[in-house]
Design an enzyme around this catalytic site. Structure first.
Site, PDB file in Angstrom:
ATOM      1  N   HIS A  90      -4.686   9.091   1.077  1.00 53.72           N
ATOM      2  CA  HIS A  90      -3.644  10.116   0.903  1.00 53.72           C
ATOM      3  C   HIS A  90      -4.243  11.515   1.027  1.00 53.72           C
ATOM      4  CE1 HIS A  90      -0.142   7.787  -1.041  1.00 53.72           C
ATOM      5  NE2 HIS A  90      -0.865   6.972  -0.290  1.00 53.72           N
ATOM      6  N   TYR A 132       5.245  13.534  -8.083  1.00 52.15           N
ATOM      7  CA  TYR A 132       5.212  13.800  -9.525  1.00 52.15           C
ATOM      8  C   TYR A 132       6.417  14.683  -9.821  1.00 52.15           C
ATOM      9  CZ  TYR A 132       0.307  12.231  -9.748  1.00 52.15           C
ATOM     10  OH  TYR A 132      -0.847  11.489  -9.708  1.00 52.15           O
TER      11      TYR A 132
HETATM   12  C1  DHB Z   1      -1.029   5.948 -10.174  1.00 52.55           C
HETATM   13  C2  DHB Z   1      -1.066   6.168 -11.531  1.00 52.55           C
HETATM   14  C3  DHB Z   1      -1.225   7.444 -11.995  1.00 52.55           C
HETATM   15  O1  DHB Z   1      -1.282   7.677 -13.299  1.00 52.55           O
HETATM   16  C4  DHB Z   1      -1.337   8.515 -11.123  1.00 52.55           C
HETATM   17  O2  DHB Z   1      -1.452   9.763 -11.609  1.00 52.55           O
HETATM   18  C5  DHB Z   1      -1.323   8.282  -9.775  1.00 52.55           C
HETATM   19  C6  DHB Z   1      -1.167   6.994  -9.297  1.00 52.55           C
HETATM   20  C7  DHB Z   1      -0.819   4.582  -9.668  1.00 52.55           C
HETATM   21  O3  DHB Z   1      -0.647   3.669 -10.501  1.00 52.55           O
HETATM   22  O4  DHB Z   1      -0.770   4.398  -8.445  1.00 52.55           O
END
Ligand code: DHB
Ligand code: FAD
Length: 392
Positions: free
Chosen positions: A72, A203
Site C-alpha cells: 500500500h 480511517y
Molecule cells: C489493520 C489493523 C489496524 O489496527 C490498522 O491500523 C491497520 C490495519 C488490519 O487489521 O488490517
C-alpha cells in the site's frame, strides 16, 4: 532438556526470535500454551511496516508474503463525510504491506519445524501447561512445564519472555516499572467475504464513533467499528454491523456486504513495562508493551524488539559480548515510546470520546484538517505509519 535460549510463546515475537537465532547457529526451544491450529487461526493484526517486511525477507521467511501481501502506498482519512489521501510513499519513499499476522505465524512455524534444532530438541512444543521460570538472575535459568502429561524442565542460558500481555514472564519480575492508560472504548472487528471498500485503508472519524476499512486480500475485507469495552457481541447481528459501517464510513455502494465469518471485540490499552530485562529473562513484544491498534504498531513493535534481542544474543554467543544485551531495554524503549505516542495520537484524533466537550470536539476536527492539508503534518503521520528507522 537443555537448550541455549528457552522461549515462552509462539506468537510473532517468540517464533521470529527462534528463527533468527537458528540462522546464527543458536539453539532454542519454543514453549506454547495453545495448539498449533489455534495460534495459526487467531485473527489479529494485518499491517506490516516496510522494516518488518525487510526483516522477514532477510530471514528467508517472506516468499509467500511477497506473493500474497498487498503493498500500500497511501491511506485515506475520512471526516465530515469526505476522504483525504495521505500519500505515504510520495512522502517517505516507503510502503506498508497488508498480510495477516496469522500468515506470518504460519510461515514462521513452517520454517522452524522444517529446519529443526541443532541439538535435536523439538523446535516448538505446543499445548504446554503450567510454564514457570526459575533462577533467572543466575547463569542457569530454567523453565518448568508439563507436556503430554509429563513434568519437564528446560535448562537454558537465556529466556525469551514472548508470552504476550497475559503471560507468566512479566509477573515473574519484581518491582516492575509500568505505565498504563485504558481507553473508554474498544473495537468490534469482522472478517467478511467481500471486495475491499477501496484499494487503500480508510480511517474514518464519525460522530457515532470511529470505523476502519482494511482487508486481507482482494476478496476478504477486515472492518472495525468503535464500540464499548463491555460490548456484547450477541447484540451485533450482521445487519446492525453493516448499517453502522455504512453510516460511519459513508462510502455508499463501495461497501459491499458479504458473509461475515469472524467477529470479535478488542479492548484498547496503552501499556509499557520499562523493566524489559531481569537477569537472563528478556521480555519482548506484547509481554512488555501494548498499543491501541489505531496506528497498526503492535506486531511491528514486537518484530523490532526481536531484532535487537536476537542481535544481542548472537554477539553474546559468538564473542561473549554483553554490551548490546545490556542496552536491550534502552534501545527498545526509545522505539516503543515513539510507537506509543503515535498510537495514542491516532487514537485520540479519530475516536469519539463521550466525555468531550464542544471545545475538544472542535480541536479534534481542526487536527484532522491540519493533518490532511499540511504537507509537514502529513509527513509526520506518514513517517511514523510506515515505520521509523531501526537503531540496530
Ligand atoms: C489493520 C489493523 C489496524 O489496527 C490498522 O491500523 C491497520 C490495519 C488490519 O487489521 O488490517
Ligand atoms: P502474542 O501474539 O500474544 O503471542 C504470545 C504467545 O504466547 C501466544 O501464542 C500465547 O498463546 C502464548 N502464551 C501466553 N501465555 C503462555 C504461557 N503461560 N505458556 C506458554 N505460552 C503462552 N495489533 C495491530 O497492530 N492491529 C490489530 O488489529 C490488532 N488486533 C489485535 C487483536 C487482539 C484480540 C489482540 C490480543 C491483539 C491485537 N493486536 C493488533 C496486537 C498484535 O496482535 C500483537 O501486538 C502481537 O500479537 C504481538 O506479538 P507477540 O508475539 O508479542 O504476542
Amino acid at each position: 532438556m537443555r537448550t541455549q535460549v528457552g522461549i515462552i510463546g509462539a506468537g510473532p515475537a517468540g517464533l521470529l526470535l527462534s528463527h533468527l537465532l537458528h540462522l546464527q547457529g543458536i539453539d532454542s526451544v519454543v514453549l506454547e500454551a495453545r495448539s498449533r491450529s489455534y495460534v495459526e487461526e487467531r485473527v489479529r493484526a494485518g499491517l506490516l511496516e516496510q522494516g518488518s517486511v525487510d526483516t522477514l525477507t532477510e530471514a528467508g521467511v517472506a516468499e509467500r508474503l511477497h506473493r500474497e501481501g498487498l503493498a500500500h502506498h497511501g491511506i485515506e482519512l475520512r471526516y465530515d463525510g469526505i476522504g483525504h489521501r495521505i500519500p505515504l510513499t510520495d512522502l517517505t519513499g516507503r510502503v506498508v504491506t497488508i498480510y495477516g499476522q496469522q500468515e506470518v505465524v504460519k510461515d514462521l512455524i513452517a520454517a522452524r519445524l522444517a529446519a529443526g534444532t541443532h541439538s535435536g530438541n523439538p523446535p516448538i512444543l505446543f499445548e504446554v501447561e503450567d510454564a514457570a521460570v526459575h533462577d533467572v538472575t543466575s547463569d542457569n535459568p530454567r523453565i518448568t512445564f508439563r507436556h503430554d502429561g509429563q513434568d519437564q524442565v528446560l535448562e537454558c542460558a537465556f529466556i525469551g519472555g514472548c508470552d504476550g500481555f497475559h503471560g507468566i514472564c512479566r509477573p515473574a519480575i519484581p518491582d516492575l516499572k509500568i505505565f498504563e492508560r485504558v481507553y473508554p472504548f474498544a473495537w468490534l472487528g469482522i472478517l467478511s467475504r467481500s471486495r475491499p471498500v477501496s484499494e487503500e485503508l480508510i480511517y474514518a472519524r464519525h460522530q457515532d464513533g470511529f470505523a476502519l476499512a482494511t482487508m486481507r486480500s482482494n476478496t476478504i475485507s477486515r472492518l472495525y467499528l468503535q464500540c464499548t469495552p463491555e460490548e456484547d457481541i450477541n447484540e451485533w447481528p450482521d445487519a446492525r454491523i453493516w448499517e453502522e459501517l455504512h453510516r460511519r464510513l459513508g462510502v455508499g455502494s463501495e461497501l459491499e456486504e458479504g458473509e461475515i465469518f469472524q467477529k470479535g471485540v478488542t479492548p484498547m490499552r496503552s501499556f509499557v513495562c520499562e523493566t524489559m530485562r531481569h537477569g537472563r529473562l528478556f521480555l519482548a513484544g506484547d509481554s512488555a508493551h501494548i498499543v491501541p491498534p489505531t496506528g497498526a504498531k503492535g506486531m511491528n513493535l514486537a518484530i523490532a524488539d526481536i531484532r535487537v534481542l536476537a542481535r544481542g544474543l548472537e554477539r553474546f554467543f559468538a564473542k561473549g559480548e554483553t554490551e548490546l544485551l545490556d542496552r536491550y531495554s534502552e534501545i527498545c524503549l526509545r522505539r516503543i515510546w515513539k510507537g506509543q505516542r503515535f498510537s495514542w495520537w491516532m487514537t485520540s484524533m479519530l475516536h469519539r470520546f463521550d466525555g468531550n466537550d464542544p471545545f475538544e470536539h472542535r480541536v479534534q476536527v481542526a487536527e484532522l484538517e491540519y493533518v490532511s492539508t499540511s504537507k509537514a503534518a502529513m509527513t509526520t503521520l506518514a513517517e511514523n505509519y510506515v515505520g521509523l528507522p531501526y537503531e540496530v
